[in-house]
Structure formats: C-alpha cells, structure tokens
Design an enzyme around this catalytic site. Structure first.
Site, PDB file in Angstrom:
ATOM      1  CB  SER A 130      -0.278  13.130   9.901  1.00  0.00           C
ATOM      2  OG  SER A 130       0.473  12.390  10.818  1.00  0.00           O
ATOM      3  CG  PHE A 139      -1.739   1.106   1.557  1.00  0.00           C
ATOM      4  CD1 PHE A 139      -3.015   1.173   1.007  1.00  0.00           C
ATOM      5  CD2 PHE A 139      -1.339   2.106   2.438  1.00  0.00           C
ATOM      6  CE1 PHE A 139      -3.862   2.235   1.321  1.00  0.00           C
ATOM      7  CE2 PHE A 139      -2.176   3.168   2.751  1.00  0.00           C
ATOM      8  CZ  PHE A 139      -3.447   3.226   2.191  1.00  0.00           C
ATOM      9  CD  GLU A 196      -2.657  -0.395   9.140  1.00  0.00           C
ATOM     10  OE1 GLU A 196      -3.844  -0.464   9.482  1.00  0.00           O
ATOM     11  OE2 GLU A 196      -1.982  -1.377   8.786  1.00  0.00           O
ATOM     12  N   GLY A 197      -2.349   5.720  10.389  1.00  0.00           N
ATOM     13  CA  GLY A 197      -2.936   6.857  11.094  1.00  0.00           C
ATOM     14  C   GLY A 197      -2.368   6.907  12.497  1.00  0.00           C
ATOM     15  CB  THR A 198      -0.152   9.252  14.435  1.00  0.00           C
ATOM     16  OG1 THR A 198      -0.952  10.439  14.462  1.00  0.00           O
ATOM     17  CG2 THR A 198       0.930   9.370  13.371  1.00  0.00           C
ATOM     18  N   PRO A 248       7.765  11.594   1.449  1.00  0.00           N
ATOM     19  CG  PRO A 248       9.850  11.737   0.387  1.00  0.00           C
ATOM     20  CD  PRO A 248       8.428  11.300   0.157  1.00  0.00           C
ATOM     21  CB  SER A 249       6.611  16.640   1.766  1.00  0.00           C
ATOM     22  OG  SER A 249       5.934  16.320   0.575  1.00  0.00           O
ATOM     23  CB  ILE A 260       6.187   1.067   0.769  1.00  0.00           C
ATOM     24  CG1 ILE A 260       5.970   2.526   0.356  1.00  0.00           C
ATOM     25  CG2 ILE A 260       5.069   0.155   0.274  1.00  0.00           C
ATOM     26  CD1 ILE A 260       4.802   3.239   1.051  1.00  0.00           C
TER      27      ILE A 260
HETATM   28  C1  LIG Z   1       7.702   0.588   9.816  1.00  0.00           C
HETATM   29  C2  LIG Z   1       6.776   1.471   9.041  1.00  0.00           C
HETATM   30  C3  LIG Z   1       5.950   0.931   8.094  1.00  0.00           C
HETATM   31  C4  LIG Z   1       5.095   1.753   7.342  1.00  0.00           C
HETATM   32  N1  LIG Z   1       4.320   1.194   6.356  1.00  0.00           N
HETATM   33  C5  LIG Z   1       3.640   2.003   5.509  1.00  0.00           C
HETATM   34  C6  LIG Z   1       2.968   1.469   4.348  1.00  0.00           C
HETATM   35  O1  LIG Z   1       2.964   0.253   4.123  1.00  0.00           O
HETATM   36  N2  LIG Z   1       2.352   2.332   3.521  1.00  0.00           N
HETATM   37  C7  LIG Z   1       2.333   3.685   3.751  1.00  0.00           C
HETATM   38  O2  LIG Z   1       1.765   4.404   2.932  1.00  0.00           O
HETATM   39  N3  LIG Z   1       2.941   4.227   4.832  1.00  0.00           N
HETATM   40  C8  LIG Z   1       3.605   3.418   5.710  1.00  0.00           C
HETATM   41  N4  LIG Z   1       4.257   3.955   6.797  1.00  0.00           N
HETATM   42  C9  LIG Z   1       4.170   5.386   7.051  1.00  0.00           C
HETATM   43  C10 LIG Z   1       3.242   5.720   8.225  1.00  0.00           C
HETATM   44  O3  LIG Z   1       1.919   5.481   7.883  1.00  0.00           O
HETATM   45  C11 LIG Z   1       3.520   7.167   8.636  1.00  0.00           C
HETATM   46  O4  LIG Z   1       4.771   7.159   9.309  1.00  0.00           O
HETATM   47  C12 LIG Z   1       2.430   7.770   9.512  1.00  0.00           C
HETATM   48  O5  LIG Z   1       1.266   7.980   8.766  1.00  0.00           O
HETATM   49  C13 LIG Z   1       2.834   9.102  10.155  1.00  0.00           C
HETATM   50  O6  LIG Z   1       3.366   9.980   9.236  1.00  0.00           O
HETATM   51  P1  LIG Z   1       4.802  10.660   9.490  1.00  0.00           P
HETATM   52  O7  LIG Z   1       5.738   9.577   9.906  1.00  0.00           O
HETATM   53  O8  LIG Z   1       5.150  11.456   8.312  1.00  0.00           O
HETATM   54  O9  LIG Z   1       4.575  11.576  10.757  1.00  0.00           O
HETATM   55  P2  LIG Z   1       4.081  13.106  10.758  1.00  0.00           P
HETATM   56  O10 LIG Z   1       2.829  13.224   9.984  1.00  0.00           O
HETATM   57  O11 LIG Z   1       5.220  13.973  10.398  1.00  0.00           O
HETATM   58  O12 LIG Z   1       3.725  13.294  12.292  1.00  0.00           O
HETATM   59  C14 LIG Z   1       4.722  13.474  13.286  1.00  0.00           C
HETATM   60  C15 LIG Z   1       4.032  13.678  14.629  1.00  0.00           C
HETATM   61  O13 LIG Z   1       3.200  14.844  14.567  1.00  0.00           O
HETATM   62  C16 LIG Z   1       1.868  14.537  14.926  1.00  0.00           C
HETATM   63  N5  LIG Z   1       0.942  15.347  14.137  1.00  0.00           N
HETATM   64  C17 LIG Z   1       0.939  15.534  12.801  1.00  0.00           C
HETATM   65  N6  LIG Z   1      -0.086  16.313  12.443  1.00  0.00           N
HETATM   66  C18 LIG Z   1      -0.748  16.638  13.572  1.00  0.00           C
HETATM   67  C19 LIG Z   1      -1.917  17.425  13.858  1.00  0.00           C
HETATM   68  N7  LIG Z   1      -2.650  18.001  12.904  1.00  0.00           N
HETATM   69  N8  LIG Z   1      -2.305  17.547  15.141  1.00  0.00           N
HETATM   70  C20 LIG Z   1      -1.618  16.931  16.133  1.00  0.00           C
HETATM   71  N9  LIG Z   1      -0.530  16.177  15.919  1.00  0.00           N
HETATM   72  C21 LIG Z   1      -0.098  16.036  14.654  1.00  0.00           C
HETATM   73  C22 LIG Z   1       1.719  13.054  14.627  1.00  0.00           C
HETATM   74  O14 LIG Z   1       0.692  12.455  15.378  1.00  0.00           O
HETATM   75  C23 LIG Z   1       3.097  12.531  14.998  1.00  0.00           C
HETATM   76  O15 LIG Z   1       3.164  12.285  16.370  1.00  0.00           O
HETATM   77  C24 LIG Z   1       5.084   3.146   7.579  1.00  0.00           C
HETATM   78  C25 LIG Z   1       5.916   3.686   8.570  1.00  0.00           C
HETATM   79  C26 LIG Z   1       6.770   2.887   9.281  1.00  0.00           C
HETATM   80  C27 LIG Z   1       7.678   3.514  10.288  1.00  0.00           C
END
Ligand SMILES: Cc1cc2nc3c(=O)[nH]c(=O)nc-3n(C[C@H](O)[C@H](O)[C@H](O)COP(=O)(O)OP(=O)(O)OC[C@H]3O[C@@H](n4cnc5c(N)ncnc54)[C@H](O)[C@@H]3O)c2cc1C
Length: 576
Positions: free
Chosen positions: A158, A149, A388-390, A154-155, A183
């Site tokens: 969430s 999926f 899958e959504g923090t 990078p940018s 991914i």
């Molecule tokens: C091991 C691993 C496997 C993964 N697998 C997949 C995959 O298969 N497919 C895929 O598409 N992605 C995948 N991901 C990505 C994952 O879904 C993202 O890391 C996650 O959605 C969070 O995005 P980010 O890391 O950019 O954090 P950011 O969005 O940069 O967030 C950083 C922090 O800020 C907080 N934050 C951000 N916005 C807000 C707000 N509006 N209000 C309050 N707090 C906020 C967040 O909760 C978090 O604590 C994977 C990541 C990892 C580490």
C-alpha cells in the site's frame, strides 16, 4: 455551453451538484457497438462450453500454452492499442465492456488480458514517446509481447512510495537492481513497466520500460494462490539490468505520478470485470432458484431467495451505472476523475463480492462444491478488494481528497494544505484551530439542487439533495470535532468515504434512469425506476447512519478492544 471539466464528487463536497458532468448519461458509439457485437460472437464460439477446461486449469494452477496462443489469435491483447499500431483502438467504455464479456466466461482469462492492457502497457500509451510506441505497440497488440506492471515489493505494498528497487544513472543508461512481487502476467511477459527509486533533484521514483531480453531480468515460479489460479503471478527480479536512457517512461523523477495515473485510468477495466461476474451470478442464481425444489415448490418462490436476487439486480445496475459513467468521463477527455474512478473500484468490487456470496448461498451445499462455478467465482473475486489499491487505502484517498479541497479554499492555508494531497495519510497534522474555524465557514453551505434529472424522479433526486447537503457539512463537522487528530482517526474518514461512494453511485443511477426514461419512455423504463427507488432508499439509510455516527459511536471501545487483542495476540476469553 461547455461542460465542467472537473470532478463531480469534489464539487459535491463543496456543496455543488455539477450535474453537467454526469448528464447526459454517456452512450457507446454505434460503430463501436457493432465492433463489439462481432468480437462477442467470436468469443462465444470460442469460449462457450469450455467451463470444464477452465475448472481443470484452475486446479492445475496454470493455463496451457496453446490456450495463450489462442488468446493472441483472438486479439485479446489488442483492445486498447490504437489502430495505427495494429490494435482495435477501443474507447475506455468499449474496453470495459469487453472485459465484462470475458469475465462472464472466466476471470483468469479476463485478468490476463486485463493486466496486459489496463496496467501493463497503459503507461506506454499514456506517457510513451513516439519512438517507444512505434517500437513496442505493434508487438503488444498481437501478443508477441505480453505486458505487466511492476510496482509491489516485499516491503512496499500500500505504501508504494516506499519502494526500494533502485536505478542508478551511469552514462546514457540506468543500472536497475531490485525485486518485485506478485506481478500479474510476470511469467508470460516480455514487456515490464517498472518503477524504481532514482533519488535525484527531479524526483524520487522513475518509471522504466524493461524487456525480457535485457541481461539480468529473471522471473520466479508461478505462485500457488487462492483464486485467478490459471493466471500468471510471479516474482520479477532485476540484477544489474542496464536500461537505456530512452527507456525512461514519462519524466525522470515523476514515476509515482505515472503509476497513479495508470492505476486510475485502468479502473474501468476492473469495473467491467465486476459487472461481468455479477451478470453471470444473476443468470446462474435465477436458473438455480427456478429449478431447485424444496418444501414442494421452487426455492424462487420464497421471499428470502427473492430478496437476495432483488438486491443482486440493484447492485449490478448501480455498478454498471457507475463504471460506465466513469468510463464515459475518461472518453470525453475529463482529467479530474481519480476520486470517481476510486469510488467505482471500491463500489464495484464490494457489490461483486456480496453478489457472489449470495449466489453461492442460493446454490446451497452445491455452491460449496468445486463441480459448480460458484466457489471458483468467489475465490477469483476476492483479490479485487486488495489489488490496484486496497479498498481501505482508496477510501482514505476518496475522503482525504474531499477534505483537502475544503481546506484548499482557505487561501492562507493553500500552501501547506498542498502537502495533504501529496501525502494524504500523513499530511493532516497541519490543521490549526484557525483552519478548523475557517473550514466550518467554508462548508456546510450546500444548497445544491438537481435540475437535469427527469421530473418523475423527484422523490429520489430530493433524497440525493438532502444527503448532498449533509455531505457538504460532514467534512466540516469531522474537522471541527477532531481537528488535526483526524489523520489518526480513520473511522470518521471512512464514514465520509462511504457516504461519498453511496452518493456518487446514486447520482450515476439517477443520470442513467433519466436517460432511459427519455429514450424508452416511462413505461419501458419502469423497472429501472424501481431499481432507482430501492437504491435511493438504501443510500439514504446508509448515509444517515454514517452521519449519525459522527457524534454517537463506539469507536473508542472498538479501538480499545483491538489494542487489547493486539497486546495479547489473541482472543482473551477462552472458556477452558
Ligand atoms: C493475485 C495478485 C496479483 C497482483 N498483481 C500485481 C501486479 O500486477 N503488479 C503489482 O505491482 N502488484 C500486484 N499485486 C500486489 C497488490 O497490488 C498488493 O497486494 C496491494 O497493493 C496491497 O499491498 P500489500 O499486499 O503489501 O498489503 P499491505 O500494504 O501490507 O496492507 C495490508 C492491510 O493493511 C491495510 N493498510 C495498509 N496501510 C494502511 C493505512 N495507512 N491505513 C489503513 N489500512 C492500511 C491494507 O488496506 C490491507 O488491508 C498483486 C497481488 C496479488 C495478490
């Protein structure tokens, strides 16, 4: 009488206990139970005793190709593929139970199977055309094709709607360019569910099926990560990839909806994984507590050790009650379960985290050693609160959906409030003073009662009813106090979400214990009643504390301290 096909929690926030949604507690079908028993006995003969291999692969950061082949042969990629396409066709409940079982052995194995089914190919099952399904599902069932999926960039994490990966229509195909990061299964995959920007009158984002043999698809090296180390996590790049028009998944421009639907419906798998981890931790901790002697007796005799184990049991039971109830709702064809699914993800992943932390504590220094499984289990579990959504973003989603419903009742505002749901984080600026007054009138009228719970659970159902009444006025009070500033005030929003999470979990436990008493009789269900009693008390205390903080809190000081730390980029009181 037909069941309410709505959301239990959304109704609750409007002051109604829609108990026909959660009663009777859902049960797994007998024939599926038999299928699962057969599958689990094959897992046992295959995976039991492999712990030293799992530890080795965790260190190496990769699982061997031969083991991946075994996973295919044992059918780990076939769980949710309908039988007509060569899969097992498990229900959501059955699938969640399978992931629970796999997680009791090894999280990297569970995530490899889970990412393939829960998110990698779920879009094809939910939105694929007959041709797309016929072409790919048989290969996905055997594992000839592994799925992933591709949403995160990078940018854009969430803020998934901010993706930059772009697809431009050229004749009867699309030219795809961009990069996806982290991914899961990307390094093994042949089938990529990809979300790209397709700014057009139909909408901004579209989902595509991309396959590895398409020219311009490439994957980066295996990421070196904290946990789930043996699973594949890579960057996936698309350089002028020509994707035929018939590879659009769902409708052009409706890709964001596709992504959200996949993530919502995939949550029961993740929840199953959490339950598996907790059950394993309870088994390890009870054994450890009985066999480790200190001060002349087993540490199991000490109150502080018993306290940890007791809480683990309560949290595991509550998580299982939530996850199975949500899975049951999906199996029964409910459409509106996004809030409940988000709650199950937040609740389950946090219960798992606490349980593993306490399990490691019971194991003492040994728990910190890599020779035992605790530290690996803890490392593996940490990601659950992020991907899958923090859990933070899901809390905002849970609470703002409730507030949207409150506003939705106001006909005059219905049009503009729609924006809140589409963009719950930005959309709250539209609340007017008028709305605030109306919202006050609309909510806070909860006279909700439980009638379907077992009569012997009166004390606990009364706790639920009391807290539910408070909940119905909670959104009102928050809005009255903060008005349109609520969007910038995430503390009260979080408190509302936490109360909703607790109350849904309590409702699920009440439903499950009711069904246990009815089936097994009060004596055999006595321990489950004890669990409910403890959990209801915890929920009451937490909910009261959250509500109490609407008016009395230190939010402003906390923000001021955070602002100071942000300004100085550090801690300002070093004693040197
Ligand atoms: C091991 C691993 C496997 C993964 N697998 C997949 C995959 O298969 N497919 C895929 O598409 N992605 C995948 N991901 C990505 C994952 O879904 C993202 O890391 C996650 O959605 C969070 O995005 P980010 O890391 O950019 O954090 P950011 O969005 O940069 O967030 C950083 C922090 O800020 C907080 N934050 C951000 N916005 C807000 C707000 N509006 N209000 C309050 N707090 C906020 C967040 O909760 C978090 O604590 C994977 C990541 C990892 C580490």
């Amino acid at each position: 009488m037909s069941k309410t096909n709505g959301s239990f929690m959304r109704a609750l926030c409007m002051g109604k206990i829609a108990e026909d949604i959660i009663f009777p507690y859902p049960k797994m079908k007998t024939d599926e139970k038999e299928t699962l028993k057969t599958i689990f006995s094959s897992f046992s003969s295959w995976l039991k005793g492999k712990d030293s291999d799992f530890r080795k692969w965790d260190k190496q950061g990769e699982m061997p190709k031969e083991f991946l082949q075994e996973m295919k042969e044992f059918g780990l990629f076939s769980f949710i593929v309908p039988e007509e396409f060569g899969g097992l066709g498990l229900s959501v409940t059955g699938y969640s139970r399978v992931l629970q079982e796999l997680s009791r052995y090894e999280a990297s194995v569970a995530i490899t199977a889970g990412a393939h089914s829960s998110i990698g190919m779920k879009g094809l099952i939910l939105f694929g055309t007959d041709e797309q399904k016929k072409k790919y599902l048989p290969k996905l069932a055997t594992g000839e094709m592994v799925a992933c999926f591709c949403l995160t960039e990078p940018s854009a994490g969430s803020d998934a709607a901010g993706i930059k990966c772009k697809a431009v229509r050229e004749g009867d195909s699309w030219v795809l360019n961009g990069e996806k990061i982290w991914i899961t299964n990307g390094g093994l995959a042949d089938f990529f569910t990809v979300f790209a920007r397709t700014d057009s009158p139909e909408g901004q984002i579209t989902a595509f099926i991309v396959t590895r043999e398409m020219a311009g698809v490439s994957t980066g090296p295996h990421e070196d990560k904290m946990g789930l180390r043996a699973s594949s996590t890579v960057t996936v790049s698309f350089e002028n990839v020509r994707v035929p028009n018939d590879h659009v998944l769902g409708e052009v421009g409706k890709g964001f909806k596709v992504a959200m639907k996949i993530l919502n419906s995939g949550r029961s798998g993740l929840g199953g994984g959490c339950i598996g981890g907790m059950k394993r931790a309870i088994a390890l901790s009870t054994h450890q507590a009985k066999s480790r002697q200190q001060f002349g007796k087993p540490i199991a005799d000490f109150g502080l050790v018993k306290q940890k184990i007791g809480h683990m049991v309560v949290e595991c039971y509550a998580t299982e009650s939530v996850v199975n109830l949500v899975a049951g709702l999906v199996d029964q064809g409910h459409e509106d379960y996004a809030v409940e699914a988000a709650i199950s993800k937040v609740f389950g992943t946090e219960c798992l985290w606490r349980t593993l932390d306490e399990a490691l504590q019971i194991a003492g220094g040994g728990g910190y050693m890599c020779e035992l499984p605790y530290e690996r289990m803890l490392r593996d579990a940490r990601i659950n609160r992020i991907y899958e959504g923090t859990n933070d973003i899901l809390r905002l989603f849970i609470a703002l959906t409730a507030m949207h419903d409150v506003g939705q009742q106001l006909k005059e505002l219905a049009g503009s409030l729609g924006k809140v749901f589409l963009d719950p984080i930005k959309g709250f600026g539209i609340f007017s003073d008028y709305a605030k007054k109306q919202v006050s009138l609309t909510t806070g009228l909860g006279k909700a009662t439980f009638t379907m719970a077992h009569p012997s659970l009166k004390e606990e159902t009364e706790i639920f009813e009391e807290c539910a009444k408070d909940l119905a006025s909670f959104a009102d009070r928050i809005l009255r106090k903060h008005g349109k500033k609520i969007v910038d005030l995430q503390f009260p929003t979080r408190r509302l979400a936490d109360a909703m999470i607790d109350l849904f979990a309590l409702a699920c436990v009440i439903s499950r214990v009711t069904s246990s008493i009815e089936e097994k009789g009060p004596e055999k269900a006595a321990k489950e009643k004890e669990i409910l009693h403890v959990f209801a008390g915890q929920v009451r205390r937490r909910v009261k504390s959250n509500f109490g903080k609407i008016d009395e809190n230190d939010d402003e000081q906390i923000i001021s301290l955070a602002d100071y730390a942000l300004e100085t980029e550090g801690f300002g009181w070093d004693n040197l």
